[in-house]
Write a protein that holds these residues in place. Structure first.
Motif, short mmCIF file in Angstrom:
data_model
loop_
_atom_site.label_atom_id
_atom_site.label_comp_id
_atom_site.label_asym_id
_atom_site.label_seq_id
_atom_site.Cartn_x
_atom_site.Cartn_y
_atom_site.Cartn_z
N TYR A 116 0.99 -1.19 -0.11
CA TYR A 116 0.07 0.04 0.32
C TYR A 116 0.59 1.33 0.19
O TYR A 116 0.42 2.16 -0.60
CB TYR A 116 -1.37 -0.24 1.29
N PHE A 117 2.11 1.22 0.64
CA PHE A 117 2.74 2.59 0.78
C PHE A 117 3.63 2.43 -0.50
O PHE A 117 3.90 3.83 -1.49
CB PHE A 117 4.04 1.97 2.36
N ILE A 118 4.07 1.89 -1.12
CA ILE A 118 5.08 1.66 -2.23
C ILE A 118 3.66 2.03 -3.29
O ILE A 118 3.98 3.24 -4.11
CB ILE A 118 5.35 0.31 -2.56
N GLY A 119 2.91 2.12 -3.85
CA GLY A 119 1.63 2.16 -4.43
C GLY A 119 0.77 3.86 -4.14
O GLY A 119 1.24 3.82 -5.65
N ARG A 120 0.80 4.23 -2.72
CA ARG A 120 0.43 5.59 -2.65
C ARG A 120 1.94 6.15 -2.83
O ARG A 120 1.67 7.36 -3.80
CB ARG A 120 0.17 5.81 -1.81
N LYS A 121 3.71 5.99 -2.86
CA LYS A 121 4.03 6.77 -3.02
C LYS A 121 4.58 7.08 -4.70
O LYS A 121 4.73 8.10 -4.91
CB LYS A 121 5.31 6.15 -2.69
N LEU A 122 4.36 6.00 -5.01
CA LEU A 122 4.38 5.88 -6.72
C LEU A 122 3.30 6.69 -8.13
O LEU A 122 2.85 6.45 -8.51
CB LEU A 122 4.59 4.21 -7.14
N GLY A 123 2.32 7.14 -6.52
CA GLY A 123 0.73 7.59 -7.18
C GLY A 123 -0.32 6.51 -7.92
O GLY A 123 -0.77 7.49 -8.34
N PHE A 124 -0.30 5.24 -7.31
CA PHE A 124 -1.25 4.13 -8.05
C PHE A 124 -2.49 4.79 -6.76
O PHE A 124 -2.29 5.50 -6.36
CB PHE A 124 -1.16 3.15 -7.72
N ALA A 125 -3.90 4.91 -7.52
CA ALA A 125 -4.92 4.80 -6.82
C ALA A 125 -5.65 4.17 -5.86
O ALA A 125 -4.38 2.98 -6.01
CB ALA A 125 -5.38 4.86 -7.46
N ARG A 126 -5.86 4.37 -5.04
CA ARG A 126 -5.98 3.85 -3.18
C ARG A 126 -6.80 2.05 -3.78
O ARG A 126 -6.18 0.92 -3.58
CB ARG A 126 -6.54 4.94 -2.82
N LYS A 127 -7.83 1.77 -4.65
CA LYS A 127 -8.43 0.64 -5.33
C LYS A 127 -7.19 0.21 -5.93
O LYS A 127 -7.01 -1.18 -5.63
CB LYS A 127 -9.68 1.04 -5.58
N PHE A 128 -6.73 0.46 -6.93
CA PHE A 128 -5.18 -0.12 -7.56
C PHE A 128 -4.93 -0.78 -6.77
O PHE A 128 -4.04 -2.08 -5.86
CB PHE A 128 -5.40 0.70 -8.22
N SER A 129 -3.92 -0.08 -5.08
CA SER A 129 -2.91 -0.15 -4.50
C SER A 129 -3.22 -1.10 -3.63
O SER A 129 -2.65 -2.36 -3.02
CB SER A 129 -2.62 1.50 -3.53
N LEU A 130 -4.94 -1.44 -2.94
CA LEU A 130 -5.39 -2.11 -2.20
C LEU A 130 -5.76 -4.09 -2.90
O LEU A 130 -5.52 -5.24 -1.95
CB LEU A 130 -6.84 -2.11 -1.91
N LEU A 131 -6.09 -3.52 -4.24
CA LEU A 131 -5.50 -5.61 -5.26
C LEU A 131 -4.24 -5.42 -4.50
O LEU A 131 -4.20 -6.62 -4.54
CB LEU A 131 -6.12 -4.57 -6.42
N MET A 132 -3.25 -4.74 -4.77
CA MET A 132 -2.11 -5.41 -5.18
C MET A 132 -1.70 -5.93 -3.73
O MET A 132 -0.27 -6.99 -3.66
CB MET A 132 -0.98 -4.15 -5.58
N CYS A 133 -1.48 -4.99 -2.65
CA CYS A 133 -2.07 -5.68 -1.52
C CYS A 133 -2.20 -7.00 -1.51
O CYS A 133 -1.64 -7.95 -0.74
CB CYS A 133 -2.62 -4.40 -0.07
N ALA A 134 -3.74 -7.67 -1.23
CA ALA A 134 -4.37 -8.84 -1.38
C ALA A 134 -3.25 -9.54 -2.51
O ALA A 134 -3.14 -10.92 -1.59
CB ALA A 134 -5.45 -8.93 -1.70
N GLY A 135 -3.21 -9.64 -3.26
CA GLY A 135 -2.73 -10.37 -4.79
C GLY A 135 -0.95 -10.88 -4.23
O GLY A 135 -0.56 -11.91 -4.48
N ASN A 136 -0.21 -9.84 -3.58
CA ASN A 136 1.10 -10.12 -3.19
C ASN A 136 0.44 -10.87 -1.16
O ASN A 136 2.35 -11.89 -1.45
CB ASN A 136 2.26 -8.98 -2.98
N ALA A 137 -0.58 -11.16 -1.14
CA ALA A 137 0.33 -10.98 0.40
C ALA A 137 -0.46 -12.77 0.83
O ALA A 137 -0.11 -12.83 1.92
CB ALA A 137 -0.51 -10.13 1.40
N VAL A 138 -1.74 -12.67 -0.01
CA VAL A 138 -1.89 -14.21 0.10
C VAL A 138 -2.04 -14.78 -0.83
O VAL A 138 -1.49 -16.01 -0.80
CB VAL A 138 -3.73 -13.70 0.12
N CYS A 139 -2.49 -14.83 -1.93
CA CYS A 139 -2.34 -15.45 -3.45
C CYS A 139 -2.89 -15.66 -4.62
O CYS A 139 -3.78 -15.89 -5.23
CB CYS A 139 -3.52 -16.96 -2.86
#
Length: 353
Positions: A116-139
């Motif tokens: 989430y932190f990296i996504g926001r710092k790179l300028g990605f939207a909140r929803k997209f960053s949350l999807l990246m959080c779930a995809g990388n953390a879980v499955c």
């Protein structure tokens, strides 16, 4: 007769769709096993992955094969995992101990925060960053598909996040066996924790573990299965998140989210644990357990060939530098975090294993 005709037609169509890709994966697997017998130090599984990559990016790079390779990668791998349960005892599963559970929880939490932190710092939207959080953390894709409705993400964000997560996982799938060899000398526990605690999809975990040895593959899979169980908790937490860019992440929502997600523990995890418990009670005859092990191995090597077939160099190069930087930074954070936790929890012995 009408119902029978419909059923026959349905199966005929399915075989036509899946058959070509499946047969190709089967052929690659057979060739890989043959070469593996000549070079046992490397093994058929390793050859299956790399022959699949070679074929899938050259003369067998055909859309007609996609449905069959997808079936071989996903379904056969799920069947293989279920059958693996008939060859293991609960003692083996529980051998991850308190330390293993703590490792998984902290690793997933740090991954979510970092993504989430990296996504926001790179300028990605909140929803997209949350999807990246779930995809990388879980499955990987499954987690993104489960979280997308509750954060009301659009199809573009969903598709891009799945691509980046899969590309990151593919690169790590090939790199981690090398990294763990250098750092841990492929010791069972730290190697399995690194692979099972960081890679994005269950297929990548099995493939990467297999590149090391069978014991690492089994233990890494157990770490991964425990991560997947936590998908339910991740979806529930994300359903509380405010996706309005002008509000705080956990600010109270003005209205209930319309996004709904039907999420639960995947069937193959339930099947794995059921057979594992039954085998622990010595209710599965040795011959049946041996047969399950053999069938699981055959499904697995076909699935590994399919995983290789579905690694496309064009896809790896197609994403923009910014998106690939995002995936790379998250992957690096996962590996560094896992290395630190493995040292503190397992090698330093903070928690009993």
């Amino acid at each position: 007769m009408g119902k029978i005709s419909v059923w026959v037609q349905k199966w005929t169509d399915m075989i036509k769709d899946i058959g070509p890709g499946f047969l190709v994966c089967l052929a690659v697997a057979v060739v890989a096993k043959g070469i593996g017998m000549l070079v046992p130090a490397v093994g058929g599984a390793t050859f299956a992955i790399f022959l699949g990559i070679l074929a899938g990016n050259t003369f067998l790079n055909r859309p007609r094969l996609d449905k069959g390779t997808k079936f071989s990668e996903s379904r056969l791998l799920e069947y293989s995992i279920v059958l693996m349960g008939a060859t293991l005892s609960m003692g083996k599963v529980l051998s991850v101990g308190v330390g293993g559970l703590v490792f998984i929880v902290i690793q997933m939490t740090v991954t979510i925060m970092a993504a989430y932190f990296i996504g926001r710092k790179l300028g990605f939207a909140r929803k997209f960053s949350l999807l990246m959080c779930a995809g990388n953390a879980v499955c990987g894709s499954s987690a993104i598909g489960s979280v997308a409705p509750v954060v009301e993400a659009d199809s573009k964000d969903k598709g891009l996040s799945i691509t980046i997560v899969n590309v990151t996982g593919t690169v790590l799938m090939l790199l981690l066996p090398v990294v763990t060899g250098v750092i841990y000398g492929h010791l069972l526990l730290p190697t399995s924790a690194m692979i099972g605690g960081t890679l994005q999809s269950i297929g990548q975990v099995i493939a990467s573990g297999k590149l090391v040895n069978d014991s690492v593959e089994q233990m890494a899979t157990i770490f991964k299965l425990i991560r997947i169980i936590f998908l339910v908790a991740v979806v529930l937490v994300f359903s509380r998140v405010n996706t309005d860019e002008s509000k705080g992440l956990f600010a109270k929502k003005e209205r209930a989210s319309t996004g709904k997600a039907k999420v639960g523990i995947p069937w193959f995890i339930i099947g794995f644990f059921i057979l594992c418990v039954v085998n622990s009670l010595h209710l599965i005859p040795g011959a049946v357990s041996d047969g399950a092990h053999w069938v699981s191995g055959q499904f697995e090597i076909i699935a590994l060939a399919a995983i290789g077939m579905r690694v496309k160099f064009k896809t790896l190069l197609s994403e923009g530098p910014k998106a690939m930087l995002y995936g790379g930074l998250v992957g690096l954070c996962q590996v560094l975090c896992a290395a630190g936790l493995i040292f503190v929890i397992f090698q330093w012995g903070v928690f009993p294993f």
